[in-house]
Design a protein around this motif. Structure first.
Motif, PDB file in Angstrom:
ATOM      1  N   ILE A 100       0.872  -1.183   0.000  1.00  0.00           N
ATOM      2  CA  ILE A 100       0.000   0.000   0.000  1.00  0.00           C
ATOM      3  C   ILE A 100       0.902   1.224   0.000  1.00  0.00           C
ATOM      4  O   ILE A 100       1.810   1.330   0.826  1.00  0.00           O
ATOM      5  CB  ILE A 100      -0.900   0.023   1.247  1.00  0.00           C
ATOM      6  CG1 ILE A 100      -1.779  -1.219   1.299  1.00  0.00           C
ATOM      7  CG2 ILE A 100      -1.749   1.291   1.270  1.00  0.00           C
ATOM      8  CD1 ILE A 100      -2.500  -1.402   2.611  1.00  0.00           C
ATOM      9  N   ILE A 101       0.656   2.137  -0.922  1.00  0.00           N
ATOM     10  CA  ILE A 101       1.451   3.371  -1.004  1.00  0.00           C
ATOM     11  C   ILE A 101       0.499   4.560  -0.933  1.00  0.00           C
ATOM     12  O   ILE A 101      -0.514   4.582  -1.625  1.00  0.00           O
ATOM     13  CB  ILE A 101       2.276   3.428  -2.305  1.00  0.00           C
ATOM     14  CG1 ILE A 101       3.219   2.227  -2.386  1.00  0.00           C
ATOM     15  CG2 ILE A 101       3.059   4.751  -2.384  1.00  0.00           C
ATOM     16  CD1 ILE A 101       4.016   2.150  -3.670  1.00  0.00           C
ATOM     17  N   TYR A 102       0.839   5.516  -0.076  1.00  0.00           N
ATOM     18  CA  TYR A 102      -0.004   6.712   0.074  1.00  0.00           C
ATOM     19  C   TYR A 102       0.870   7.918   0.418  1.00  0.00           C
ATOM     20  O   TYR A 102       1.994   7.780   0.896  1.00  0.00           O
ATOM     21  CB  TYR A 102      -1.070   6.494   1.152  1.00  0.00           C
ATOM     22  CG  TYR A 102      -0.514   6.123   2.510  1.00  0.00           C
ATOM     23  CD1 TYR A 102      -0.219   7.102   3.457  1.00  0.00           C
ATOM     24  CD2 TYR A 102      -0.275   4.799   2.841  1.00  0.00           C
ATOM     25  CE1 TYR A 102       0.289   6.769   4.698  1.00  0.00           C
ATOM     26  CE2 TYR A 102       0.236   4.449   4.081  1.00  0.00           C
ATOM     27  CZ  TYR A 102       0.522   5.437   5.013  1.00  0.00           C
ATOM     28  OH  TYR A 102       1.045   5.098   6.236  1.00  0.00           O
ATOM     29  N   TRP A 103       0.342   9.094   0.160  1.00  0.00           N
ATOM     30  CA  TRP A 103       1.040  10.345   0.468  1.00  0.00           C
ATOM     31  C   TRP A 103       0.781  10.725   1.915  1.00  0.00           C
ATOM     32  O   TRP A 103      -0.346  10.674   2.406  1.00  0.00           O
ATOM     33  CB  TRP A 103       0.582  11.461  -0.444  1.00  0.00           C
ATOM     34  CG  TRP A 103       1.182  12.789  -0.068  1.00  0.00           C
ATOM     35  CD1 TRP A 103       0.557  13.819   0.561  1.00  0.00           C
ATOM     36  CD2 TRP A 103       2.536  13.195  -0.271  1.00  0.00           C
ATOM     37  NE1 TRP A 103       1.437  14.850   0.749  1.00  0.00           N
ATOM     38  CE2 TRP A 103       2.677  14.494   0.252  1.00  0.00           C
ATOM     39  CE3 TRP A 103       3.653  12.591  -0.840  1.00  0.00           C
ATOM     40  CZ2 TRP A 103       3.869  15.196   0.219  1.00  0.00           C
ATOM     41  CZ3 TRP A 103       4.852  13.297  -0.877  1.00  0.00           C
ATOM     42  CH2 TRP A 103       4.949  14.583  -0.357  1.00  0.00           C
ATOM     43  N   SER A 104       1.833  11.126   2.620  1.00  0.00           N
ATOM     44  CA  SER A 104       1.709  11.603   3.993  1.00  0.00           C
ATOM     45  C   SER A 104       2.134  13.068   4.046  1.00  0.00           C
ATOM     46  O   SER A 104       3.315  13.387   3.857  1.00  0.00           O
ATOM     47  CB  SER A 104       2.596  10.778   4.938  1.00  0.00           C
ATOM     48  OG  SER A 104       2.661  11.394   6.207  1.00  0.00           O
ATOM     49  N   SER A 105       1.171  13.950   4.283  1.00  0.00           N
ATOM     50  CA  SER A 105       1.486  15.376   4.410  1.00  0.00           C
ATOM     51  C   SER A 105       2.347  15.625   5.638  1.00  0.00           C
ATOM     52  O   SER A 105       3.229  16.490   5.629  1.00  0.00           O
ATOM     53  CB  SER A 105       0.195  16.190   4.516  1.00  0.00           C
ATOM     54  OG  SER A 105      -0.541  16.069   3.329  1.00  0.00           O
TER      55      SER A 105
END
Length: 84
Positions: free
Chosen positions: A21-26
């Protein structure tokens, strides 16, 4: 020695079967990659591709560490995650 490279390729191919799972973390200002079937196996990267490359390395290292400690290694389930 010739077969060692072949064995490594087969082992690495099996490692790629784990769900990622790949996601953007602000908060981290980076892409985060997780392999949920391998507890604690995570990586990050400044872009999607580097996060993917880094998690592939982390999966390999997670498995090698588990082997060296004689710990069980979960089989890749190849299932899709369901979010509530």
């Amino acid at each position: 020695m010739k077969n060692r490279g072949k064995l490594l390729k087969v082992t690495r191919m099996n490692e790629l079967k784990y769900e990622i799972i790949i996601y953007w973390s602000s908060e981290d200002n980076a892409y985060i990659a997780e392999a949920p079937e391998l507890p604690g196996c995570m990586a990050d990267g400044e872009n999607y591709k580097s996060a993917l490359t880094n998690i592939e390395t982390a999966i390999h290292e997670w498995i090698e560490t588990a082997k060296s400690l004689n710990r069980p290694i979960p089989e890749p389930k190849g299932r899709k995650l369901i979010y509530a």
